[in-house]
Design an enzyme around this catalytic site. Structure first.
Site, PDB file in Angstrom:
ATOM      1  N   ARG A 296     -10.141  -6.524   2.442  1.00  0.00           N
ATOM      2  CA  ARG A 296      -9.182  -6.948   1.644  1.00  0.00           C
ATOM      3  C   ARG A 296      -9.456  -6.937   0.119  1.00  0.00           C
ATOM      4  O   ARG A 296      -8.786  -6.414  -0.728  1.00  0.00           O
ATOM      5  CB  ARG A 296      -8.864  -8.324   2.110  1.00  0.00           C
ATOM      6  CG  ARG A 296      -7.753  -9.044   1.081  1.00  0.00           C
ATOM      7  CD  ARG A 296      -7.198 -10.540   1.530  1.00  0.00           C
ATOM      8  NE  ARG A 296      -6.384 -10.874   0.500  1.00  0.00           N
ATOM      9  CZ  ARG A 296      -5.908 -12.351   0.529  1.00  0.00           C
ATOM     10  NH1 ARG A 296      -6.207 -12.950   1.656  1.00  0.00           N
ATOM     11  NH2 ARG A 296      -5.012 -12.594  -0.501  1.00  0.00           N
TER      12      ARG A 296
ATOM     13  N   ASN B 282      -0.849  -9.277   9.206  1.00  0.00           N
ATOM     14  CA  ASN B 282      -0.406  -8.310   8.054  1.00  0.00           C
ATOM     15  C   ASN B 282      -0.682  -7.021   8.180  1.00  0.00           C
ATOM     16  O   ASN B 282      -1.837  -6.673   8.696  1.00  0.00           O
ATOM     17  CB  ASN B 282      -0.511  -9.042   6.818  1.00  0.00           C
ATOM     18  CG  ASN B 282       0.334 -10.194   6.104  1.00  0.00           C
ATOM     19  OD1 ASN B 282       1.506 -10.033   6.802  1.00  0.00           O
ATOM     20  ND2 ASN B 282      -0.076 -11.224   5.649  1.00  0.00           N
TER      21      ASN B 282
ATOM     22  N   CYS C  68       6.625 -14.926   9.419  1.00  0.00           N
ATOM     23  CA  CYS C  68       5.999 -14.888   8.128  1.00  0.00           C
ATOM     24  C   CYS C  68       6.471 -16.482   7.582  1.00  0.00           C
ATOM     25  O   CYS C  68       7.436 -16.870   7.793  1.00  0.00           O
ATOM     26  CB  CYS C  68       6.311 -13.823   7.193  1.00  0.00           C
ATOM     27  SG  CYS C  68       5.946 -13.923   5.541  1.00  0.00           S
TER      28      CYS C  68
ATOM     29  N   HIS D 236       8.120  -9.247   3.159  1.00  0.00           N
ATOM     30  CA  HIS D 236       7.601  -9.227   1.995  1.00  0.00           C
ATOM     31  C   HIS D 236       8.574  -8.108   1.079  1.00  0.00           C
ATOM     32  O   HIS D 236       7.863  -7.738   0.117  1.00  0.00           O
ATOM     33  CB  HIS D 236       6.162  -8.771   2.020  1.00  0.00           C
ATOM     34  CG  HIS D 236       5.273 -10.180   2.413  1.00  0.00           C
ATOM     35  ND1 HIS D 236       3.922  -9.712   2.524  1.00  0.00           N
ATOM     36  CD2 HIS D 236       5.438 -11.327   2.960  1.00  0.00           C
ATOM     37  CE1 HIS D 236       3.237 -10.944   2.942  1.00  0.00           C
ATOM     38  NE2 HIS D 236       4.245 -11.763   3.439  1.00  0.00           N
TER      39      HIS D 236
ATOM     40  N   TYR E 182       7.130 -11.839  -3.260  1.00  0.00           N
ATOM     41  CA  TYR E 182       6.549 -10.397  -3.311  1.00  0.00           C
ATOM     42  C   TYR E 182       7.349  -9.427  -4.146  1.00  0.00           C
ATOM     43  O   TYR E 182       6.872  -8.603  -4.540  1.00  0.00           O
ATOM     44  CB  TYR E 182       6.329  -9.946  -1.631  1.00  0.00           C
ATOM     45  CG  TYR E 182       5.190 -10.712  -1.060  1.00  0.00           C
ATOM     46  CD1 TYR E 182       4.081 -10.069  -1.098  1.00  0.00           C
ATOM     47  CD2 TYR E 182       5.416 -12.051  -0.623  1.00  0.00           C
ATOM     48  CE1 TYR E 182       2.828 -10.633  -0.641  1.00  0.00           C
ATOM     49  CE2 TYR E 182       4.159 -12.831  -0.077  1.00  0.00           C
ATOM     50  CZ  TYR E 182       2.723 -11.960  -0.217  1.00  0.00           C
ATOM     51  OH  TYR E 182       1.913 -12.639   0.463  1.00  0.00           O
TER      52      TYR E 182
END
Ligand code: G6P
Length: 424
Positions: free
Chosen positions: A93, A147, A168, A198, A246
């Site tokens: 990440r 995700n 989510c 998102h 987002y």
């Protein structure tokens, strides 16, 4: 009646105690016999599993907790499978957040090139897992938190027969935020919510059946002027919709990139520190409840979303929840197979999308472009075709040119080599 078993894949996640707390609070309506936590990391599983066992004992709940590193064992007889894995861990990440920034694009784990890299790593692993579900517990419902949740759910629904629903915490977060603005009970708030995971907006709000959107919109503007709702008031005035968090990465892209360049740490590096401390706390044999520090992670309402969904299926409630599922004809501007995030009726057969109006023109192109990017990413992840990978990046609205797409692809492919065998 057969026993009610839930398998949690990625059970060694720091979020697991939050999930367990949700099951304990709602255990009257969801009489679980067994929760099986499965993780490939034995050490994390032991620490998280230890806390979970203490939580269940403290609540005097008759739930068996099983810990395993064997996927087959976890899936056997599971009625629900929750997936919350992170392929490559937080280290990957960090790269997802840093690489795009080198080329002037937002560094984010689900949005833009970071989400693209994460999808390429994750989709093959999730498809393998789904194929095991097809064999071992074909009637189970898979609740996917992994995700990028929308693309991963679409991969499973397109390429396997597994009954998957993507989940989510953003829709519930929006409901609570809007309820808070109006000082209303979130249970009474009904959102006209549409989009992709998102990438979603609210265009209507009712409270106990009464249309209150103009009040909500005025509150959103006020919150934006105060700097609490992180969007420009001028943007909101022009848009006439309430964007989810987002969308900041699109509407305020350049400001976010500037903030990220100045920041001393990426979000993933902060997460790494929080998690280190959480594991230290979890390992304490005197701890038997979820520590407050977990609230520093972004997953607020995550267990409410999961437990409400499972309960609605188990109890055949027929209630409406916002989930990720196959569009069918819910959003008329998208294909039947596209996975969308919209209100759906939940009953014992799963989730059924509720038809919505066409996409508003001011966001239609963006939603369609991101959906095309998602589908190309999905095809690239499965085939290992580099041209498709480049096409996906070129289709992404945040990637400005071919040279940026090309450089991004080279950097992503090299950095994540161990997790992208399909391209090597
Ligand atoms: C929100 C998103 C999740 C994401 C999380 C990140 O909850 O909806 O998809 O995983 O934020 O939070 P973190 O603490 O990992 O930055």
């Amino acid at each position: 009646m057969s026993k009610l078993k839930i398998a949690v894949i990625g059970g060694g996640s720091v979020y697991t105690p939050e999930l367990i707390e949700g099951f304990l609070v709602r255990r009257e309506e969801l009489p679980l016999d067994e929760i099986c936590l499965m993780d490939i990391d034995q050490e994390r599983l032991k620490i998280v599993g230890g806390l979970v066992e203490r939580m269940v004992q403290a609540a005097k709940a008759p739930i068996h907790i099983k810990l395993t590193t064997a996927l087959e064992q976890a899936l056997t007889e599971a009625a629900f499978v929750i997936t919350q894995i992170r392929v490559g861990g937080v280290a990957a990440r960090i790269l997802d957040e840093k690489i795009p920034l080198q080329f002037g694009v937002v560094g984010q784990e689900t949005t833009g090139p970071g989400g693209f890299a994460k999808a390429l790593r994750t989709i093959p692993v999730m498809l393998d897992l789904a194929r095991k579900i097809e064999k071992i517990c074909p009637n189970a419902i898979l609740i996917n938190f992994t995700n990028p949740s929308g693309i991963v759910t679409e991969a499973i629904l397109r390429y396997t027969r597994v009954r998957a629903i993507g989940l989510c915490n953003v829709p519930l977060g929006m409901k609570h935020m809007i309820a808070g603005w109006l000082r209303a009970d979130p249970e009474t708030v009904e959102l006209d919510y549409f989009g992709l995971n998102h990438l979603s907006w609210v265009r209507g709000v009712k409270i106990s059946g009464e249309d209150v959107f103009s009040k909500v919109f005025a509150a959103a503007l006020e919150q934006a002027r105060l700097g609490v709702f992180p969007f420009s008031p001028d943007l909101l005035e022009a848009l006439r919709l309430i964007p989810s968090y987002y969308l900041r990465y699109y509407y305020h892209h350049d400001e976010v990139v500037e903030e990220q360049k100045k920041a001393l740490k990426t979000r993933a590096e902060e997460v790494q520190e929080i998690d280190r401390e959480l594991f230290r706390l979890y390992a304490d044999p005197a701890l038997s409840k979820k520590p407050a520090l977990l609230e520093k992670r972004g997953g607020a309402h995550y267990s409410t979303a999961a437990v409400s969904l499972i309960s609605a299926v188990y109890n055949d409630k027929g209630e409406i929840q916002i989930v990720n599922l196959q569009n069918r004809a819910a959003i008329p501007d998208l294909s039947h197979e596209a996975v969308v995030e919209v209100p759906a009726r939940i009953d014992r057969n799963g989730a059924h999308p509720i038809p919505t109006s066409p996409l508003p023109k001011q966001v239609r192109g963006l939603v369609q472009a991101v959906k095309a990017y998602e589908e190309l990413t999905l095809e690239a992840a499965i085939t290992g075709d580099e041209h498709l990978a480049l096409q996906a990046l070129l289709a992404h609205p945040l990637v400005p040119s071919f040279s940026v797409a090309h450089n991004l692809w080279r950097a992503i492919k090299a950095a994540h080599r161990p997790y992208l065998p399909q391209f090597h």
